[in-house]
Design an enzyme around this catalytic site. Sequence first.
Site, PDB file in Angstrom:
ATOM      1  N   TYR A 191       0.870  -1.158   0.039  1.00  0.00           N
ATOM      2  CA  TYR A 191       0.028  -0.035   0.195  1.00  0.00           C
ATOM      3  C   TYR A 191       0.881   1.050  -0.215  1.00  0.00           C
ATOM      4  O   TYR A 191       1.228   1.895   1.108  1.00  0.00           O
ATOM      5  CB  TYR A 191      -0.749  -0.105   1.236  1.00  0.00           C
TER       6      TYR A 191
ATOM      7  N   TRP B 199      -3.736   6.240   2.390  1.00  0.00           N
ATOM      8  CA  TRP B 199      -5.133   5.853   2.854  1.00  0.00           C
ATOM      9  C   TRP B 199      -5.929   6.604   3.572  1.00  0.00           C
ATOM     10  O   TRP B 199      -5.170   6.914   5.024  1.00  0.00           O
ATOM     11  CB  TRP B 199      -5.194   4.441   3.100  1.00  0.00           C
ATOM     12  N   ASN B 200      -6.991   6.615   3.262  1.00  0.00           N
ATOM     13  CA  ASN B 200      -7.994   7.721   3.935  1.00  0.00           C
ATOM     14  C   ASN B 200      -8.008   7.275   5.616  1.00  0.00           C
ATOM     15  O   ASN B 200      -7.530   7.910   6.712  1.00  0.00           O
ATOM     16  CB  ASN B 200      -9.404   7.787   3.431  1.00  0.00           C
ATOM     17  N   TRP B 201      -8.854   6.029   5.712  1.00  0.00           N
ATOM     18  CA  TRP B 201      -9.151   5.864   7.076  1.00  0.00           C
ATOM     19  C   TRP B 201      -7.730   5.458   7.961  1.00  0.00           C
ATOM     20  O   TRP B 201      -7.904   5.793   9.140  1.00  0.00           O
ATOM     21  CB  TRP B 201     -10.254   5.036   7.536  1.00  0.00           C
ATOM     22  N   ASP B 202      -6.913   4.793   7.328  1.00  0.00           N
ATOM     23  CA  ASP B 202      -5.601   4.444   7.981  1.00  0.00           C
ATOM     24  C   ASP B 202      -5.012   5.576   8.463  1.00  0.00           C
ATOM     25  O   ASP B 202      -4.460   5.886   9.618  1.00  0.00           O
ATOM     26  CB  ASP B 202      -4.543   3.856   6.942  1.00  0.00           C
TER      27      ASP B 202
ATOM     28  N   GLN C  50     -14.004   6.508   1.656  1.00  0.00           N
ATOM     29  CA  GLN C  50     -13.702   5.385   3.052  1.00  0.00           C
ATOM     30  C   GLN C  50     -14.154   5.720   4.284  1.00  0.00           C
ATOM     31  O   GLN C  50     -14.542   6.731   4.408  1.00  0.00           O
ATOM     32  CB  GLN C  50     -11.957   5.096   3.235  1.00  0.00           C
TER      33      GLN C  50
ATOM     34  N   ASP D  64     -12.848  -4.716   2.992  1.00  0.00           N
ATOM     35  CA  ASP D  64     -13.037  -4.929   1.284  1.00  0.00           C
ATOM     36  C   ASP D  64     -13.817  -6.109   0.879  1.00  0.00           C
ATOM     37  O   ASP D  64     -14.201  -6.212  -0.006  1.00  0.00           O
ATOM     38  CB  ASP D  64     -11.701  -4.511   0.947  1.00  0.00           C
TER      39      ASP D  64
ATOM     40  N   TYR E  69      -8.449 -11.819   4.004  1.00  0.00           N
ATOM     41  CA  TYR E  69      -8.509 -10.820   4.661  1.00  0.00           C
ATOM     42  C   TYR E  69      -9.847 -10.220   4.877  1.00  0.00           C
ATOM     43  O   TYR E  69     -10.773 -10.569   3.811  1.00  0.00           O
ATOM     44  CB  TYR E  69      -7.632  -9.648   4.341  1.00  0.00           C
TER      45      TYR E  69
ATOM     46  N   GLU F  15      -0.765  -6.584   9.695  1.00  0.00           N
ATOM     47  CA  GLU F  15      -1.804  -6.182   9.170  1.00  0.00           C
ATOM     48  C   GLU F  15      -3.163  -6.582   9.909  1.00  0.00           C
ATOM     49  O   GLU F  15      -3.823  -5.955  10.280  1.00  0.00           O
ATOM     50  CB  GLU F  15      -2.068  -6.311   7.695  1.00  0.00           C
TER      51      GLU F  15
HETATM   52  C1  GLC Z   1      -6.939  -2.914   2.723  1.00  0.00           C
HETATM   53  C2  GLC Z   1      -7.925  -2.549   3.777  1.00  0.00           C
HETATM   54  C3  GLC Z   1      -8.424  -1.362   3.756  1.00  0.00           C
HETATM   55  C4  GLC Z   1      -7.095  -0.470   4.077  1.00  0.00           C
HETATM   56  C5  GLC Z   1      -6.298  -0.812   3.182  1.00  0.00           C
HETATM   57  C6  GLC Z   1      -4.739  -0.076   3.595  1.00  0.00           C
HETATM   58  O1  GLC Z   1      -7.488  -2.214   1.383  1.00  0.00           O
HETATM   59  O2  GLC Z   1      -9.201  -3.563   3.293  1.00  0.00           O
HETATM   60  O3  GLC Z   1      -9.553  -1.061   4.994  1.00  0.00           O
HETATM   61  O4  GLC Z   1      -7.552   1.005   4.194  1.00  0.00           O
HETATM   62  O5  GLC Z   1      -5.988  -1.931   2.903  1.00  0.00           O
HETATM   63  O6  GLC Z   1      -4.345  -0.459   4.637  1.00  0.00           O
END
Ligand code: GLC
Length: 422
Positions: A28, A32-35, A100, A164, A350, A394
Site C-alpha cells: 500500500y 489511505w484515508n481511514w488508515d 472510505q 473490502d 482478509y 496487518e
Molecule cells: C486494505 C483494507 C483497507 C485499508 C487498506 C490500507 O485495502 O481493506 O481497509 O484501508 O488496505 O491499509
Amino acid sequence: MTKHFDEAYRILAANDRGGYTVPTDRLYPFQWNWDSAFVAMGFATFDIDRAYRELERLTEGQWADGMIPHIVFHQPSDTYFPGPDVWRTSHTIPTSGITQPPVFGIALRAVHEAAEKAGTEDAKARTLALFQAGLKWHRWWYKARDPEGTGLVALLHPWESGSDNSPAWDIALARVPTTTDTAVVRKDTGHVDAAMRPRDEDYRRFIHLVDTYAACGWVPAEQWGKAPFKVAEIQTTGILLKAGEDLEHLANSLGLEAEALELANYNDLTRKALLAQWRPAFSRFVSRDLISGEDIEAPTQAGFIPLLSLDVDADIVDAAVAEMKLWSNGMKVGFPTTKPFVGSFEPKRYWRGPSWAIINWLLIDGLARNGMNDMAAALRSNTVGAIEAEGFAEYFDPITGEGCGGLGFSWTAAAYLCLAGQ
Ligand code: GLC
C-alpha cells in the site's frame, strides 16, 4: 508487560513519506484515508505537529464536492494496482474516485484535545481549517450517499467500507458483472500469499465498478442512478455518527453555533436510523442492500460497530455482548470479522475472519461507551498481547493468533500506541 512503543515509533517513521504515512511499504504505497485518521491518533500520543500534518496532507486530496477519497496518490509507485490511470479522476492531484469510513472527525477531536492539553500554540487555527474540511465531507456523505434522507449512508463499492473483502458483500457483489475493458494486473498477490487476498473473479467485479463510475465522470447523482452495488452500511454509518458527534463537540468548543446545529441535525437523523437496524433475532445490527431492498444477514463485525455511537438500552447491550462472547469463545485473538465456523469464515483471508487491531479499537470504544468496561478491557489486553507476541501485522488469525497480511503496518502501530498506552 513488555511495552513495544519503540517498535511502533520506528514503524511510523519508516512509513513516513513526507507528512503522510503509507499503511505499509510496497503493498500500500500511497496515503489511505481511514488508515491516516487512525495514524493521526497514534501520532497525537507523542508528536502533535505530525498528527495534524497527517490529516492536513489527507485533505490535499479533498474534492471540490467535499469527498475525501480513499487513496491520495501523492507520488507515483508501480507496486500497486489499480493506480491513477484506472481511476481516471480529475482532482488537482491524482486520487481514487471512491471514499472510505469517515474516521477523520474522530481523529480531529483526539488531535485537538491532545494539542489543547499540551498547550500547542497554533492548535486552534489548525483545528479550524481541518474542521471545515471535515464538515464539508459530512455534508457530502448526506447529499451524495443518502439523497433520500434516510439517515443511513450508502456505499457504491465494497472498498468504501474499509472491510473490502467481507462476506457482507457476497450477495450484492455477485450481481456485479466480471466484465471490464481495463487490464486487471494485480500486484497484491506479488506481496502477500494469494490465499489471504480476494479471488480474481471478485477483483474483476471491483474494477467493473470503477469503470462504471468513471463513465459517470464521478458525478455522485449519476453514479447513484447507475450503481449496480448500493449498500446502506452500518459500520460506515456508525463511524459517521461518532465522527459527527465529535465534530459537533468541536463546533461548540470553537463557538461555531450554526455548524454545531447543522451537525446535531444530521446526528439526530442518523441516530434514529441506525437504532432501527437492530435485529433482535440476530442480536446485532444489519446493513441493507438497496438494490434488492433486503437486510444483509451475513454475520460480520460490522453488526456491533454501531455501539460506538449509540447509547443503547440494557436489553440490546446484553444481547449484543452475549453474541460477541459467543463469537470470541475459544479464539486466541478476538474479535473475528466473521462469525467463526459459518460457511464464509476463513481465518486467514482478509476481512473474512481475521482480527484487526483498528476494528477492535472501535469495538472497545463502543463497549466502554455502553458500560461494558470489563469486556472492553479484556479485548484491549487481548489486542495488545497479540501485537506483542506477533508484531505489527496487518491483521491476525483469530484461531492461532498468527500475524498475517502485510507487516510493519502503520495502523497496527497506532492502535498499539493508543491501546497499550491507556
Ligand atoms: C486494505 C483494507 C483497507 C485499508 C487498506 C490500507 O485495502 O481493506 O481497509 O484501508 O488496505 O491499509
